[in-house]
Design an enzyme around this catalytic site. Structure first.
Site, PDB file in Angstrom:
ATOM      1  N   ASP A 155       0.739  -1.443  -0.144  1.00  0.00           N
ATOM      2  CA  ASP A 155       0.064   0.102   0.030  1.00  0.00           C
ATOM      3  C   ASP A 155       0.891   1.253   0.102  1.00  0.00           C
ATOM      4  O   ASP A 155       1.927   1.219   0.653  1.00  0.00           O
ATOM      5  CB  ASP A 155      -1.025   0.109   1.319  1.00  0.00           C
ATOM      6  N   ILE A 156       0.609   2.353  -0.796  1.00  0.00           N
ATOM      7  CA  ILE A 156       1.262   3.514  -0.969  1.00  0.00           C
ATOM      8  C   ILE A 156       1.222   4.334   0.539  1.00  0.00           C
ATOM      9  O   ILE A 156       2.057   5.027   0.627  1.00  0.00           O
ATOM     10  CB  ILE A 156       0.910   4.339  -2.034  1.00  0.00           C
ATOM     11  N   ASN A 169     -12.897  -3.286   2.285  1.00  0.00           N
ATOM     12  CA  ASN A 169     -14.021  -2.105   2.296  1.00  0.00           C
ATOM     13  C   ASN A 169     -14.730  -2.432   1.051  1.00  0.00           C
ATOM     14  O   ASN A 169     -14.279  -2.738  -0.059  1.00  0.00           O
ATOM     15  CB  ASN A 169     -13.302  -0.910   2.309  1.00  0.00           C
ATOM     16  N   GLU A 179     -12.476   3.215  -1.495  1.00  0.00           N
ATOM     17  CA  GLU A 179     -12.033   4.364  -2.285  1.00  0.00           C
ATOM     18  C   GLU A 179     -11.508   3.961  -3.771  1.00  0.00           C
ATOM     19  O   GLU A 179     -11.626   4.518  -4.551  1.00  0.00           O
ATOM     20  CB  GLU A 179     -10.658   5.037  -1.435  1.00  0.00           C
ATOM     21  N   VAL A 180     -11.079   2.702  -3.889  1.00  0.00           N
ATOM     22  CA  VAL A 180     -10.898   2.271  -5.176  1.00  0.00           C
ATOM     23  C   VAL A 180     -11.748   1.472  -5.469  1.00  0.00           C
ATOM     24  O   VAL A 180     -11.996   0.189  -4.818  1.00  0.00           O
ATOM     25  CB  VAL A 180      -9.106   1.664  -5.140  1.00  0.00           C
ATOM     26  N   HIS A 208     -10.156  -5.187  -3.470  1.00  0.00           N
ATOM     27  CA  HIS A 208      -8.782  -5.582  -2.774  1.00  0.00           C
ATOM     28  C   HIS A 208      -8.872  -5.724  -1.301  1.00  0.00           C
ATOM     29  O   HIS A 208      -9.976  -5.369  -0.639  1.00  0.00           O
ATOM     30  CB  HIS A 208      -7.973  -4.012  -2.957  1.00  0.00           C
ATOM     31  N   HIS A 225      -7.069  -5.661   1.995  1.00  0.00           N
ATOM     32  CA  HIS A 225      -5.852  -5.272   3.081  1.00  0.00           C
ATOM     33  C   HIS A 225      -5.148  -6.247   3.820  1.00  0.00           C
ATOM     34  O   HIS A 225      -6.069  -7.138   4.329  1.00  0.00           O
ATOM     35  CB  HIS A 225      -6.272  -3.978   3.755  1.00  0.00           C
TER      36      HIS A 225
HETATM   37  P1  AMP Z   1      -9.806   1.390   0.254  1.00  0.00           P
HETATM   38  O1  AMP Z   1     -10.251   2.702   1.214  1.00  0.00           O
HETATM   39  O2  AMP Z   1     -10.210   0.106   0.907  1.00  0.00           O
HETATM   40  O3  AMP Z   1     -10.393   1.389  -1.026  1.00  0.00           O
HETATM   41  O4  AMP Z   1      -8.244   1.586   0.067  1.00  0.00           O
HETATM   42  C1  AMP Z   1      -7.654   2.013  -0.934  1.00  0.00           C
HETATM   43  C2  AMP Z   1      -5.988   2.011  -0.582  1.00  0.00           C
HETATM   44  O5  AMP Z   1      -5.293   1.863  -1.741  1.00  0.00           O
HETATM   45  C3  AMP Z   1      -5.599   2.822   0.508  1.00  0.00           C
HETATM   46  O6  AMP Z   1      -5.108   2.063   1.431  1.00  0.00           O
HETATM   47  C4  AMP Z   1      -4.422   3.635  -0.356  1.00  0.00           C
HETATM   48  O7  AMP Z   1      -3.166   3.885   0.471  1.00  0.00           O
HETATM   49  C5  AMP Z   1      -4.176   2.625  -1.489  1.00  0.00           C
HETATM   50  N1  AMP Z   1      -3.562   3.090  -2.653  1.00  0.00           N
HETATM   51  C6  AMP Z   1      -4.017   4.058  -3.541  1.00  0.00           C
HETATM   52  N2  AMP Z   1      -3.426   4.277  -4.573  1.00  0.00           N
HETATM   53  C7  AMP Z   1      -2.596   3.562  -4.268  1.00  0.00           C
HETATM   54  C8  AMP Z   1      -1.134   2.940  -5.425  1.00  0.00           C
HETATM   55  N3  AMP Z   1      -0.802   3.706  -6.500  1.00  0.00           N
HETATM   56  N4  AMP Z   1      -0.341   2.076  -4.864  1.00  0.00           N
HETATM   57  C9  AMP Z   1      -0.611   1.418  -3.865  1.00  0.00           C
HETATM   58  N5  AMP Z   1      -1.716   1.577  -2.961  1.00  0.00           N
HETATM   59  C10 AMP Z   1      -2.542   2.500  -3.386  1.00  0.00           C
END
Ligand code: AMP
Length: 125
Positions: free
Chosen positions: A39-40, A97, A105-106, A110, A112
């Site tokens: 994770d970034i 999530n 958010e994405v 995924h 975690h």
């Molecule tokens: P979520 O809130 O479960 O959708 O988590 C999205 C996660 O993606 C967050 O923990 C971010 O830090 C992570 N994230 C977003 N962009 C990147 C990226 N380019 N590389 C790695 N992790 C990312």
């Protein structure tokens, strides 16, 4: 910004771009079903994201529409990554999530994977 758990798959989402190799990631695992990368913005000493290769938006559509092979392959990949990172003995936490209340958010499924220290209670109290 939070996204809904269901709806059309957006091929421009950041994890789709990571899967296509358009954006760099620190990969720790890849196989036929999944890839895993750091994770970034890590929230624990170990914070890795495991994502399926398929175009799934969240646990909602994956659990309903994924093939048995795809689901098994993804779940096994999560376990493989945890094992490879040495987290089985000390323990680890998985979190996925899905949708607005969870603040996804994405819009690509995924999981975690957190570890590397005692993680405390599961949710903010
Ligand atoms: P979520 O809130 O479960 O959708 O988590 C999205 C996660 O993606 C967050 O923990 C971010 O830090 C992570 N994230 C977003 N962009 C990147 C990226 N380019 N590389 C790695 N992790 C990312």
């Amino acid at each position: 910004m939070a996204v809904a758990a269901t709806g059309d798959y957006d091929d421009s989402n950041i994890f789709a771009r990571i899967l296509r190799g358009e954006i760099p990631s620190k990969r720790v695992h890849e196989d036929d079903w999944a890839i895993a990368f750091h994770d970034i913005n890590p929230q624990a000493p170990v914070h890795v994201l495991v994502i399926p290769r398929g175009r799934w938006r969240s646990w909602a559509d994956f659990s309903a529409g994924g093939s048995d092979a795809e689901i098994a392959g993804f779940v096994r990949a999560v376990g493989t990554v945890a094992r490879a990172l040495g987290l089985e003995a000390p323990g680890y936490r998985l979190l996925a999530n899905a949708g607005l209340d969870a603040h996804q958010e994405v819009p690509h499924l995924h999981v975690h994977l957190f570890g590397g220290k005692p993680l405390g209670p599961m949710l903010v109290r």
